[in-house]
Write an enzyme that holds these catalytic residues in place. Structure first.
Site, PDB file in Angstrom:
ATOM      1  N   SER A 196       0.895  -1.220  -0.137  1.00 22.74           N
ATOM      2  CA  SER A 196       0.180   0.043  -0.182  1.00 22.74           C
ATOM      3  C   SER A 196       0.808   1.237  -0.126  1.00 22.74           C
ATOM      4  O   SER A 196       1.722   1.265  -0.904  1.00 22.74           O
ATOM      5  CB  SER A 196      -0.834   0.040   1.175  1.00 22.74           C
ATOM      6  OG  SER A 196      -1.824   0.848   1.202  1.00 22.74           O
TER       7      SER A 196
ATOM      8  N   ASP B 154      -9.617  -6.229  -3.635  1.00 17.42           N
ATOM      9  CA  ASP B 154      -8.982  -5.033  -2.898  1.00 17.42           C
ATOM     10  C   ASP B 154     -10.345  -3.825  -3.346  1.00 17.42           C
ATOM     11  O   ASP B 154     -10.265  -3.556  -4.511  1.00 17.42           O
ATOM     12  CB  ASP B 154      -7.873  -4.859  -3.368  1.00 17.42           C
ATOM     13  CG  ASP B 154      -7.208  -3.472  -2.483  1.00 17.42           C
ATOM     14  OD1 ASP B 154      -7.927  -3.094  -1.760  1.00 17.42           O
ATOM     15  OD2 ASP B 154      -6.051  -3.314  -2.692  1.00 17.42           O
TER      16      ASP B 154
ATOM     17  N   HIS C 153      -6.883  -6.381  -0.069  1.00 16.85           N
ATOM     18  CA  HIS C 153      -5.877  -5.461   0.185  1.00 16.85           C
ATOM     19  C   HIS C 153      -4.896  -6.095   1.114  1.00 16.85           C
ATOM     20  O   HIS C 153      -3.675  -5.704   1.196  1.00 16.85           O
ATOM     21  CB  HIS C 153      -6.507  -4.269   0.808  1.00 16.85           C
ATOM     22  CG  HIS C 153      -5.514  -2.810   0.888  1.00 16.85           C
ATOM     23  ND1 HIS C 153      -4.969  -2.607  -0.246  1.00 16.85           N
ATOM     24  CD2 HIS C 153      -4.842  -2.359   1.887  1.00 16.85           C
ATOM     25  CE1 HIS C 153      -4.215  -1.334   0.088  1.00 16.85           C
ATOM     26  NE2 HIS C 153      -4.221  -1.512   1.494  1.00 16.85           N
TER      27      HIS C 153
END
Length: 432
Positions: free
Chosen positions: A226, A344, A372
């Protein structure tokens, strides 16, 4: 929920932070954990595992990849990339075992503009504004756990901690790899300054730069998740000769970072604290493909999304990095593995696909059962993918041999004692 509301109300009335986070006592202080003071009063927790392995000296073989590309930015914002390497695609698509994909697990997504024609007509508004030419060669070799010159760096994102990498750290340290995983400031057991400027991209990137310089080896592999992907990209630009490979897990597209003006994280800290149970529920729903008891336990066990409202607000508003645009990413010459969780809801798959198109050497793998937090949902699959990528190396194809031209023999007339005319045998081609 009621407790959070009362604490948030007191925060608003007293103008004091509802939950100031300070370094917590780690449960395993001697099990590979270190506390590094990157600046006076700014201390980061780092998990550093040095495996007990015999020193094995192996020749660095691998393959040499020609990194030649021309990046043109036009005045209207159009980006045009030409890959000029004659054999770059062939080298990347042919692996050590002769298959067309690295160990038949990684899908290759490469941009090849050699056969593409440039814009047909370029008016004044579309004239080149900036041109970047990259011309270098990289030797890419397998990175094994027995290699003492290899180090793996794991960098988490907003709301996480080094604990989310628990499965990966244990797996690769058992294979003999040296692993390093820091807690970002305000996360995990790192110190949490109560000043918003401590959580800007540039402040956090400087922390990662100092951590990298402290632990870096000759060949280093960066693994980011991320927001952590942006710090990996920053380090790859800062230390291009020391970064051997890079992994981006749900990192998003190659766009410059800019905080949103219409975000819930712009609300006052005390309001965010009141909403913390709702935010935690939203993160569970968007970050995991399933929302069962197992996922809730993973969030708690791996210390994910467990930061103060002040840190969360400062982290989101501090994501300003105008340099990290498509050109910045297109300049990278390091091989990159992109891992994306199909479910995600934070990062659409189109963003990672765009990243794969922009990067010079990109491998994209989409995991259908992940979201995610794919490293928590599918740890075995992620570990296998990463390990195969670490061992991957391109094969430098030899130049094609030219076929020699046939040289005919000289016809010789036959001599005979008879009066019949001599016959001529047809000439035969002889390979030289």
């Amino acid at each position: 929920m009621l407790t959070s509301f009362i604490e948030g109300l007191l925060c608003c009335l007293t103008s004091k932070p509802a939950n100031t986070v300070v370094p917590v006592e780690t449960s395993e202080p001697a099990d590979g954990y270190e506390f590094v003071e990157v600046k006076p009063g700014r201390v980061l927790r780092v998990r550093h595992i040095i495996p007990d392995r015999p020193a094995v000296e192996e020749p660095l073989l691998g393959g040499i990849v020609s990194c030649k590309r021309k990046i043109t930015v036009y005045r209207n914002g159009q980006l045009f990339i030409e890959n000029l390497g004659e054999r770059a695609s062939a080298e990347l698509k042919t692996c050590q075992n002769g298959e067309t994909e690295p160990n038949s697990t990684v899908e290759v997504e490469l941009t090849d503009c050699r056969n593409s024609s440039p814009p047909v007509s370029i008016p004044e508004a579309r004239k080149p504004k900036r041109t970047v030419v990259i011309d270098c060669e990289r030797r890419i070799a397998a990175c094994k756990g027995t290699h003492s010159d290899v180090a793996l760096f794991f960098i988490h994102g907003v709301g996480g901690s080094l604990d989310i990498w628990g499965s990966q750290l244990d797996f690769f340290s058992r294979l003999g790899y040296e692993v390093i995983a820091p807690d970002l400031a305000g996360h995990g057991a790192s110190s949490s300054p109560h000043i918003a400027a401590a959580y800007t991209f540039y402040a956090l990137a400087e922390d990662m730069r100092l951590i990298f310089k402290r632990y870096a080896k000759k060949r280093n592999i960066l693994i980011g998740h991320s927001y952590g992907v942006s710090f990996c990209t920053f380090l790859a630009h800062e230390f291009p000769d020391q970064i051997h490979k890079m992994v981006m897990i749900n990192g998003g597209g190659p766009t410059a970072l800019e905080p949103s003006l219409c975000s819930i994280f712009n609300l006052p800290t005390c309001v965010l604290h009141c909403l913390s149970p709702l935010l935690a529920w939203s993160f569970l729903k968007a970050g995991f493909a399933r929302q069962g008891s197992r996922e809730k336990q993973l969030l708690k066990e791996y210390n994910a999304f467990n930061v103060s409202s002040f840190v969360l607000r400062a982290m989101m508003s501090g994501q300003y990095w105008p340099e990290g645009d498509e050109v910045y990413h297109a300049e990278l010459t390091v091989p990159v593995l992109l891992v994306h969780g199909m479910h995600d809801k934070f990062v659409p798959v189109e963003e990672d696909q765009r990243m794969a198109e922009i990067l010079l050497m990109a491998f994209l793998k989409v995991l259908e059962d992940g979201s995610h937090m794919v490293m928590l949902e599918c740890p075995e699959t992620v570990n296998t993918l990463l390990h195969e990528f670490f061992l991957w190396e391109p094969v430098t194809l030899p130049p094609p041999k030219k076929e020699p031209k046939a040289r005919p023999e000289t016809a010789k007339p036959q001599t005979d004692n008879t009066s019949e005319p001599a016959t001529v045998r047809p000439a035969t081609a002889r390979q030289t």
